[in-house]
Design a protein around this motif. Structure first.
Motif, PDB file in Angstrom:
ATOM      1  N   ASP A 495       0.832  -1.213   0.000  1.00 40.69           N
ATOM      2  CA  ASP A 495       0.000   0.000   0.000  1.00 40.69           C
ATOM      3  C   ASP A 495       0.863   1.258   0.000  1.00 40.69           C
ATOM      4  N   ALA A 496       2.074   1.142   0.549  1.00 38.63           N
ATOM      5  CA  ALA A 496       3.000   2.281   0.573  1.00 38.63           C
ATOM      6  C   ALA A 496       3.805   2.377  -0.720  1.00 38.63           C
ATOM      7  N   GLY A 497       3.490   1.502  -1.696  1.00 31.24           N
ATOM      8  CA  GLY A 497       4.166   1.559  -2.993  1.00 31.24           C
ATOM      9  C   GLY A 497       5.489   0.825  -3.030  1.00 31.24           C
ATOM     10  N   ILE A 498       5.717  -0.092  -2.090  1.00 29.98           N
ATOM     11  CA  ILE A 498       6.986  -0.813  -2.025  1.00 29.98           C
ATOM     12  C   ILE A 498       6.811  -2.205  -2.624  1.00 29.98           C
ATOM     13  N   LYS A 499       7.693  -2.568  -3.542  1.00 32.38           N
ATOM     14  CA  LYS A 499       7.674  -3.899  -4.157  1.00 32.38           C
ATOM     15  C   LYS A 499       8.164  -4.921  -3.136  1.00 32.38           C
ATOM     16  N   THR A 500       7.470  -6.065  -3.024  1.00 32.21           N
ATOM     17  CA  THR A 500       7.896  -7.123  -2.097  1.00 32.21           C
ATOM     18  C   THR A 500       8.158  -8.402  -2.877  1.00 32.21           C
ATOM     19  N   ILE A 501       9.173  -9.144  -2.438  1.00 34.01           N
ATOM     20  CA  ILE A 501       9.553 -10.386  -3.111  1.00 34.01           C
ATOM     21  C   ILE A 501      10.109 -11.352  -2.073  1.00 34.01           C
ATOM     22  N   MET A 502       9.817 -12.642  -2.224  1.00 30.97           N
ATOM     23  CA  MET A 502      10.339 -13.664  -1.321  1.00 30.97           C
ATOM     24  C   MET A 502      11.531 -14.354  -1.982  1.00 30.97           C
ATOM     25  N   LEU A 503      12.649 -14.409  -1.281  1.00 27.97           N
ATOM     26  CA  LEU A 503      13.832 -15.127  -1.741  1.00 27.97           C
ATOM     27  C   LEU A 503      14.098 -16.254  -0.748  1.00 27.97           C
ATOM     28  N   THR A 504      14.017 -17.499  -1.219  1.00 31.11           N
ATOM     29  CA  THR A 504      14.149 -18.621  -0.286  1.00 31.11           C
ATOM     30  C   THR A 504      14.926 -19.776  -0.902  1.00 31.11           C
ATOM     31  N   GLY A 505      15.572 -20.528  -0.040  1.00 31.29           N
ATOM     32  CA  GLY A 505      16.262 -21.737  -0.473  1.00 31.29           C
ATOM     33  C   GLY A 505      15.345 -22.939  -0.487  1.00 31.29           C
ATOM     34  N   ASP A 506      14.115 -22.784  -0.024  1.00 31.22           N
ATOM     35  CA  ASP A 506      13.154 -23.889   0.032  1.00 31.22           C
ATOM     36  C   ASP A 506      12.767 -24.364  -1.366  1.00 31.22           C
ATOM     37  N   ASN A 507      12.176 -25.563  -1.425  1.00 30.38           N
ATOM     38  CA  ASN A 507      11.732 -26.085  -2.722  1.00 30.38           C
ATOM     39  C   ASN A 507      10.621 -25.215  -3.294  1.00 30.38           C
ATOM     40  N   ARG A 509       7.789 -25.822  -4.740  1.00 32.15           N
ATOM     41  CA  ARG A 509       6.393 -26.136  -4.436  1.00 32.15           C
ATOM     42  C   ARG A 509       5.956 -25.512  -3.116  1.00 32.15           C
ATOM     43  N   THR A 510       6.772 -25.705  -2.079  1.00 31.04           N
ATOM     44  CA  THR A 510       6.437 -25.148  -0.764  1.00 31.04           C
ATOM     45  C   THR A 510       6.440 -23.625  -0.800  1.00 31.04           C
ATOM     46  N   ALA A 511       7.476 -23.049  -1.421  1.00 32.91           N
ATOM     47  CA  ALA A 511       7.596 -21.591  -1.476  1.00 32.91           C
ATOM     48  C   ALA A 511       6.434 -20.969  -2.235  1.00 32.91           C
ATOM     49  N   THR A 512       6.038 -21.611  -3.352  1.00 32.22           N
ATOM     50  CA  THR A 512       4.936 -21.077  -4.162  1.00 32.22           C
ATOM     51  C   THR A 512       3.627 -21.105  -3.372  1.00 32.22           C
ATOM     52  N   ALA A 513       3.433 -22.179  -2.603  1.00 33.77           N
ATOM     53  CA  ALA A 513       2.202 -22.286  -1.803  1.00 33.77           C
ATOM     54  C   ALA A 513       2.135 -21.179  -0.753  1.00 33.77           C
ATOM     55  N   ILE A 514       3.252 -20.955  -0.059  1.00 33.08           N
ATOM     56  CA  ILE A 514       3.288 -19.886   0.951  1.00 33.08           C
ATOM     57  C   ILE A 514       3.144 -18.528   0.276  1.00 33.08           C
ATOM     58  N   GLY A 515       3.810 -18.352  -0.864  1.00 29.35           N
ATOM     59  CA  GLY A 515       3.727 -17.081  -1.589  1.00 29.35           C
ATOM     60  C   GLY A 515       2.313 -16.756  -2.025  1.00 29.35           C
ATOM     61  N   ALA A 516       1.580 -17.786  -2.491  1.00 32.25           N
ATOM     62  CA  ALA A 516       0.181 -17.571  -2.906  1.00 32.25           C
ATOM     63  C   ALA A 516      -0.679 -17.179  -1.714  1.00 32.25           C
ATOM     64  N   GLN A 517      -0.395 -17.795  -0.570  1.00 29.00           N
ATOM     65  CA  GLN A 517      -1.162 -17.482   0.638  1.00 29.00           C
ATOM     66  C   GLN A 517      -0.909 -16.044   1.091  1.00 29.00           C
ATOM     67  N   GLY A 519       0.392 -13.601  -1.001  1.00 26.34           N
ATOM     68  CA  GLY A 519       0.268 -12.634  -2.087  1.00 26.34           C
ATOM     69  C   GLY A 519       1.568 -11.923  -2.396  1.00 26.34           C
ATOM     70  N   ILE A 520       2.682 -12.702  -2.479  1.00 27.49           N
ATOM     71  CA  ILE A 520       3.996 -12.106  -2.709  1.00 27.49           C
ATOM     72  C   ILE A 520       4.704 -12.860  -3.834  1.00 27.49           C
ATOM     73  N   GLU A 521       5.468 -12.149  -4.645  1.00 30.02           N
ATOM     74  CA  GLU A 521       6.276 -12.772  -5.696  1.00 30.02           C
ATOM     75  C   GLU A 521       7.324 -13.686  -5.063  1.00 30.02           C
ATOM     76  N   VAL A 522       7.593 -14.842  -5.714  1.00 31.05           N
ATOM     77  CA  VAL A 522       8.468 -15.854  -5.109  1.00 31.05           C
ATOM     78  C   VAL A 522       9.622 -16.214  -6.036  1.00 31.05           C
ATOM     79  N   ARG A 523      10.825 -16.279  -5.456  1.00 30.27           N
ATOM     80  CA  ARG A 523      11.994 -16.897  -6.108  1.00 30.27           C
ATOM     81  C   ARG A 523      12.488 -17.973  -5.151  1.00 30.27           C
TER      82      ARG A 523
END
Length: 655
Positions: A495-507, A509-517, A519-523
C-alpha cells in the motif's frame, strides 16, 4: 553499557576531544550535553540559577542606587559570561574559532563597550537558560531508552539441584535454571523448560495483550510472568540479554550521523564565519559610508551576531534522530545509526527470506486427515510414536496433541526406520508413522487417498501417514506456517508503494504455496549467492532495496542491500551484518520502521524550516531597527527549544 551511555550522552567540555564532542562536532563548541539528574543539580543548572540571581540583584541595585547600576550589571554579566568565554577559548584552541560561545562572547563584550550593560547581562542569562533547556530536553531522549535497563530485576531465583537461592541477576550464566514466580519480572532471556503462563511483554515489545507461553517458548528479560510458576533455562548473560542489546545498539547508533546531519555540520562550518562577516559589515559599512551612528550600527551588528548562532539549525537533526532511535528501540526496532534511519524511508523494494522471517520458522500441524480411524485416534497414536523425539515434525505433532488435550499412550519396542519413519507397539498393536511411500509398502493406499496426499503436498505441506496394524488409519500434514501478521504486514508495504519479493532456499512447491497465501512474488531454491545476485539485480533496475532475513545464508544479501534488516531471533551473523533489526519478529514492524523513518525526515525538515525562518525574520527586523539584542537571543533560544521539543514528539509510542 553504562560506560557507552556516558560517552555518548554526558555533558562535555568543548575544549576536549571526547567521543561525545565528535558526535556534535558541527555545534562548534556549543554545550548540548544532556543533563544528568535534576536540572537544578547540574553544573549548567547551578550556573543558570547563579546568573539569574545576579541579574535580579543587579536590577535591585540599579533601582536603589542608580549611580552604580552599570557596574552591577557588568558583574552580573560576567558571572555567566566567564564560563562561556572559557569554553569559547578552549574550542578555539581545539581548532574551532567560530564557536557559538565565541559569537556570544563577542556580542556581550561589544554590548559592554557601547554601554548596553543591562541588555548584555540579560542576553547572557537567556543564553544560559536556552542551553539548560536543551540539556533537559536532550536528556529525555536518553532517559527514554536508559529507562529500559530498570525493567530487568536486580536479583533472580537460581535453582541448584533441589534447592533455590536468590542471586544477583548479573551473575546468571548461560544454561542456569531460574524459577520465576507469578507476578515476578523475568530476570534473563531464556527458554521455558517447565510451566505454562501468560507473559506480559508490553514493557519490552509494546504488545498490549499478554502472550501465552509454554515449554520451549522464548521469554525476554524484563517481561512479567502472569499466573503460574515457570522454570526457565537462561540463554543469554546479563550483558547480552534483549534489553542490554537494545540499549547498546541505540547508544552505538547515536554515534552514527545521517547524511542530512553531516550536511548540516558541513554547512555550519561555513555559515558561522559568514555570520561574523555579515555582522561586521552591518556594524561598519553604514557609519563609514552612509553617515550612520556608530553606536546604533554596532548594536545592530551585535544583534545580527546573536541571531546568526546556528544552534537550532545544528541541533535539528541529531535531536530528531536520537528521539527516533529511542522510540524505535522501545518497540523492538533497532537501527544502527542515523544513516540507516534516513535510508529506510527511501526503500522502494524489500526482499524477504521465508523461513523464520515470513513464517514462524517451525512446522505446525495443519491437517489431521482420517482414513480408517477417527481424527483423534490418528493424532493420539502418532503422538505416542513421537514421545521423546526432538525432531521438529515430532515436536509439531506433540504440540498439537497437547493443544487438543490428548494424552499419548505409552509405546514399546520403538524403532526408527531410516528414511521411512518410526514404528512401535501401542495398545498391543504395531503402529507405523512415516512417508506415504513407506506406508504403501505395508498396506494398500486407495487412489482417493493418494490424491488427497498429493493435494496437501501441492500446498507445500509435508504429509506423514499412520498405519495401525493392517489398517490405513489416516494422515497428518505439517507446514511452517506464515506469521500471524505476515499478510497485514506485506499489505502495509505494498500500500506504501513498495515492491515485495520472497527469496528462499526452500523447494519451489512449498515456497509457491506460501507465496500464494501471502500474495507475494516468489523466487525459490536459491543459494546464498543467488539471493545476493537478485538483490544486486534489483538495485540495477533502479530500486532502493531492503533485505530481511534471519539466517547465515541471508548474510551476503543483507550486506549487499541498501538496508539490511535482521528478523528477531536471527543468528548472530545476520544481526551483525544487518543495518537494523526487528527484534520481536513481527512482519508488520517493517512497515512501522519505514513509517518511523519518514516521520523523522518530516520532523527534521520542520526543524530546519523553524530554525531558518526565525533567523530570516529577526535578521530583517534587526537591520530595520525594529528588534534588538533581547529579541535576537530570544529568537535563538526560542528556536532551539522549539526544535528540540518538536523532535521529542517522536518519543511518543509507535502505533
Amino acid at each position: 553499557i553504562q560506560e557507552a551511555s556516558h560517552n555518548a550522552h554526558a555533558g562535555h567540555d568543548h575544549g576536549s576531544k571526547s567521543s561525545a564532542e565528535g558526535k556534535f562536532e558541527g555545534l562548534h563548541g556549543h554545550d548540548h550535553g544532556s543533563s544528568e539528574g535534576p536540572w537544578w543539580a547540574s553544573k549548567k543548572g547551578r550556573l543558570t540559577i547563579l546568573a539569574g540571581a545576579s541579574l535580579a540583584v543587579a536590577y535591585g541595585i540599579g533601582y536603589l542606587v542608580p549611580a552604580i547600576e552599570t557596574y552591577a550589571y557588568t558583574i552580573a554579566m560576567l558571572v555567566g559570561l566567564v564560563p562561556i568565554a572559557r569554553r569559547a577559548i578552549m574550542a578555539a584552541l581545539a581548532g574551532t574559532p567560530f564557536s557559538i560561545e565565541m559569537l556570544m562572547t563577542i556580542a556581550a563584550a561589544g554590548a559592554l563597550v557601547i554601554n548596553a550593560t543591562e541588555e548584555a547581562a540579560a542576553v547572557v542569562f537567556l543564553f544560559l537558560v536556552g542551553e539548560l533547556l536543551e540539556g533537559v530536553a536532550a536528556g529525555k531522549a536518553r532517559d527514554s531508552i536508559k529507562s529500559l535497563t530498570a525493567l530487568v530485576p536486580k536479583t533472580a531465583i537460581l535453582e541448584e539441584g533441589s534447592e533455590t537461592r536468590e542471586v544477583p541477576a548479573e551473575t546468571l550464566a548461560v544454561g542456569s535454571i531460574i524459577m520465576v514466580r507469578p507476578g515476578d519480572r523475568i530476570s534473563a532471556d531464556g527458554v521455558i523448560i517447565a510451566g505454562e503462563s501468560s507473559i506480559d511483554e508490553a514493557p519490552v515489545t509494546g504488545e498490549s495483550v499478554p502472550v501465552r507461553k509454554a515449554v520451549d517458548d522464548t521469554v525476554f528479560a524484563g517481561t512479567v510472568n502472569g499466573d503460574a510458576v515457570l522454570r526457565v533455562r537462561v540463554t543469554a548473560a546479563a550483558a547480552d540479554n534483549t534489553i542490554a542489546r537494545v540499549v547498546r545498539l541505540v547508544e552505538e547508533a547515536q554515534e552514527s550521523k545521517a547524511p542530512t546531519e553531516r550536511f548540516i555540520d558541513r554547512f555550519s562550518k561555513y555559515y558561522t564565519p559568514g555570520v561574523v562577516v555579515v555582522a561586521a559589515l552591518v556594524a561598519v559599512i553604514p557609519p563609514l559610508f552612509a553617515g550612520g551612528i556608530w553606536s546604533e550600527w554596532v548594536y545592530k551588528g551585535l544583534a545580527v551576531l546573536l541571531i546568526g548562532c546556528p544552534c537550532a539549525l545544528v541541533i535539528s537533526t541529531p535531536a530528531a534522530i536520537a528521539a527516533s532511535l529511542s522510540s524505535g528501540a522501545r518497540r523492538g526496532l533497532l537501527l544502527k545509526g542515523g544513516a540507516v534511519l534516513e535510508g529506510l524511508g527511501n526503500l522502494t523494494a524489500i526482499a524477504f527470506d521465508k523461513t523464520g522471517t515470513l513464517t514462524e520458522g517451525k512446522p505446525q500441524v495443519t491437517d489431521v486427515v482420517p482414513f480408517g480411524r477417527e481424527s483423534e485416534d490418528v493424532l493420539r497414536f502418532a503422538a505416542a510414536l513421537e514421545v521423546g523425539s526432538s525432531h521438529p515434525l515430532a515436536l509439531a505433532i506433540l504440540s498439537k496433541a497437547k493443544e487438543e488435550g490428548i494424552v499419548p499412550p505409552t509405546g514399546t519396542d520403538a524403532k526408527a526406520l531410516g528414511g521411512k519413519g518410526v514404528s512401535a507397539i501401542v495398545d498391543g498393536v504395531e503402529v507405523f508413522f512415516g512417508s506415504p511411500r513407506a506406508a504403501a509398502e505395508r498396506v494398500p493406499v486407495p487412489v482417493a487417498h493418494l490424491e488427497k496426499i498429493t493435494s496437501l503436498n501441492d500446498e507445500g505441506k509435508t504429509v506423514s501417514v499412520l498405519v495401525i496394524g493392517d489398517v490405513l488409519a489416516g494422515a497428518i500434514a505439517m507446514r511452517d506456517e506464515p506469521r500471524a501478521d505476515a499478510v497485514a504486514g506485506l499489505k502495509a508495504l505494498t500500500d506504501a508503494g513498495i515492491k515485495t519479493i520472497m527469496l528462499t532456499g526452500d523447494n519451489k512447491r512449498t515456497a509457491t504455496a506460501i507465496g500464494a497465501q501471502l500474495g507475494i512474488e516468489v523466487r525459490a531454491e536459491l543459494m546464498p549467492e543467488d539471493k545476493q545476485r537478485i538483490v544486486g539485480e534489483l538495485k540495477k533496475e533502479g530500486y532502493v532495496v531492503g533485505k530481511i532475513g534471519d539466517g547465515i545464508n541471508d548474510a551476503p544479501a543483507l550486506a549487499a542491500a541498501d538496508v539490511g534488516i535482521a528478523m528477531g531471533g536471527g543468528t548472530d551473523v545476520a544481526l551483525e551484518t544487518a543495518d537494523a533489526a526487528v527484534l520481536h519478529g513481527r512482519v508488520a514492524d517493517v512497515a512501522l520502521m519505514i513509517d518511523l523513518s519518514k516521520r523523522t525526515m518530516r520532523n527534521i525538515f520542520q526543524n530546519i524550516t523553524i530554525a531558518l525562518s526565525l533567523k530570516v525574520v529577526f535578521l530583517v527586523t534587526t537591520i530595520l531597527g525594529i528588534t534588538g539584542l533581547w529579541p535576537a537571543i530570544l529568537a535563538d533560544t526560542g528556536a532551539t527549544v522549539l526544535v528540540t521539543m518538536n523532535a521529542l514528539r517522536l518519543l511518543r509510542p509507535i502505533r
